[in-house]
Every structure is written in C-alpha cells, then in structure tokens.
Enzyme design. Structure first.
Site, PDB file in Angstrom:
ATOM      1  CG  ASN A  88      -2.012  -1.175   1.181  1.00  0.00           C
ATOM      2  OD1 ASN A  88      -2.080  -1.723   0.240  1.00  0.00           O
ATOM      3  ND2 ASN A  88      -2.288  -1.677   2.425  1.00  0.00           N
ATOM      4  CE1 TYR A 130      -6.103  -1.272   3.124  1.00  0.00           C
ATOM      5  CE2 TYR A 130      -7.886  -0.292   4.462  1.00  0.00           C
ATOM      6  CZ  TYR A 130      -7.527  -0.871   3.229  1.00  0.00           C
ATOM      7  OH  TYR A 130      -8.275  -0.305   2.011  1.00  0.00           O
ATOM      8  CE  LYS A 177      -5.447   1.998  -0.262  1.00  0.00           C
ATOM      9  NZ  LYS A 177      -4.940   1.036  -1.396  1.00  0.00           N
TER      10      LYS A 177
END
Length: 304
Positions: free
Chosen positions: A81, A131, A135
């Site tokens: 990511n 996460y 991102k």
C-alpha cells in the site's frame, strides 16, 4: 486509448477491467504477478528502472492502480500500500510522465468519523490502523508526485465477487455453509458500527471515468454510497436475501482493523461535480448480486 490496470485479477481490478473492455477504442493491459498478466509487474519488489522500462514498452495513456492489500502484518501492508504507489509514481515520471494515474485509496485513511457527519476530501486524515496508515502514505505519494493523478478514496465495496477477507463476502460464505437449516447459528462480532457501502461496479465505473475524463481532476475524490448504514442492517438484509432461517448472534468482539471506527460516511458531491458520477446501485441490489455470485460453486453448479 491504452490503459494499464494493476491488480487486474483482484476484486476491484476485475470489475475495472470488465468496464474498460466495454469502452470503445480502449486497449487494456493487465499488470501483476498472475500468469495471465500481459505485463509482469510486482510493485512490492520492483525497482524504478526496471518498472520504467516495462511501462515504456506499454506506453499507457492511463494507469489504474487497483493493487493493494487489506490484511496482513504491517510490513506486508507497507510493501503493497505504501511502497507500491511510490515506485509506480517514480517509474511513471521516467517512462510515461503525461499518463493519467488513477489510484484506489480507502476511506480508512480518514479514521474515526463523527456521527451524522459526512467527511469531505479536505477533512482531517487520522487513520487508526496499519491498513489506513499505509493507504494514506500511498495517497500522499500519489498526490505529491507531480503527475496527472487522482486518488479515489473508496468506501466499503460490496457486490458480486466480494472476497471472504471482507465482511460482506465472509457473511455470504457463512450463510452458504449454513444453508436452510433452521437450527443453524452464525456467531459474529459487534455489528453496531456504521459504514458507507458502495457497489463494486460503481467503483469500477468511477475509475474508468477518472481515467478517461479530459482535463485535470482534484487530487482526491471520495467514492462511496453517501450514507452510513448499520453493519447489522447489511447482515440482516443479506440473511433475508439468502433465505437464512437460523439465528445470528453477536458476541461483542469485532475486527481489529475496524473496531476503533464506529462511524464512516463520505461526502461524494465532488465526484458528482468532477466526474458526473453517482452511485447507481442500492444496497439491496448489491447484496442480491453478491449472494447470486456466492451461490454458484466454482465448477459452475449452483448451491442446492
């Protein structure tokens, strides 16, 4: 128009490719680690010079980056990511600096929302999980790259082909396994959170519009359903759609990735203004399509 789709075999990427192939005059390339990929590209390990040569050979007019990971440890998430968008931007600056880059981000970048409040693209970003943080790092890299680039901050995608790593796909799998047994019990974590669900086909349509839209676009656009839906409502609606006759119990636990965020809802007005995009599927339609796809066995036979 030559369009490269990275992560083309994934949940979002597969739908993006399907929409692109219906676009007159589009030449679509799939990039990734799959044997079916026309371009062998692994953003977690690629070096800028090698990737630049690969991109130059494809000479894309647009690149849609659907490659990403929603689970795994922090290192894995960072490789996919964060590092992935960074090496992609560096290679594009060298090999195809005029190409339009469409990068799929996530509403998780915003972090916890305020009840009854939709977040706009200028709202603070306060991710609370690896996460969301990884991102966000990818988004910052893309938006500061100097490229003709836009990040689509996607809400919670739902619809046909939903993977078992996400809640809708996992619930569909549990319902399929339970079948019509009236004594079946499905035990889940806390379902009290609110999420902004958006049909995966609407996400794909937004990505195609962003890749083909003339003129510069805002650096970030929210792509969501535009309303906060109780997760409990999604589960119950999917259970009704499946004809589930058993019982659903909540044990108070929940996903480590989403447990700290009780409310998410995106303001999608900017996508309407910039792309003339709005969601076209109601949640009930998305769940019906999800269940129809989940009810087909891999070899093509339907579940009894």
């Amino acid at each position: 128009m030559r369009i490269l789709v990275l992560g083309f075999t994934g949940y979002l990427g597969g739908h993006v490719v399907e929409h692109l192939r219906a676009l007159p005059g589009a030449r679509v390339f799939g990039g990734g680690r799959s044997p079916d990929a026309e371009l062998d590209i692994d953003l977690t390990t690629a070096r800028t010079d090698g990737l630049a040569k690969t991109l130059a050979s494809a000479a894309p007019d647009a690149v849609i980056n659907c490659a990403g990971s929603t689970d795994g440890d922090a290192v894995t998430l960072a490789e996919v990511n964060s590092r992935g968008p960074a090496v992609l931007c560096a290679a594009l600056r060298e090999a195809a600096p005029s190409a339009r880059l469409v990068h799929l981000g996530s509403a998780a970048e915003y972090g916890p929302g305020t009840p009854d409040t939709r977040v706009t693209e200028t709202s603070a970003t306060r991710p609370v999980t690896p996460y969301g943080a990884t991102k966000l790092a990818g988004t910052v890299t893309v938006t500061t790259s100097g490229l003709d680039a836009v990040v689509l901050r996607v809400g919670n995608p739902v619809g046909p082909g939903a993977p078992p790593t996400g809640l809708p796909g996992r619930i569909a799998g549990l319902l399929r396994a339970a079948g019509p047994d009236p004594d079946a019990v499905i035990r889940l974590g806390d379902l009290s959170a609110y999420r902004d669900f958006v049909d995966v086909r609407d996400v794909a349509r937004a990505a195609v519009l962003a890749a083909t839209s003339p003129g510069l676009l805002p650096h970030v656009l929210n792509i969501g359903g535009g309303r906060a839906v109780p997760v409990r409502e999604l589960v119950r609606t999917l259970a009704r759609t499946a004809g589930f006759r058993g019982r659903i119990e909540e044990d108070g636990g929940g996903s480590a990735r989403s447990g700290a965020v009780s409310w998410q809802c995106s303001d999608i007005a900017a996508a309407g203004d910039s792309l003339d995009w709005r969601p076209s599927y109601a949640l009930e339609e998305s769940l019906a399509a999800l269940w129809a796809a989940a009810s087909v066995r891999p070899e093509g036979g339907r579940v009894p």
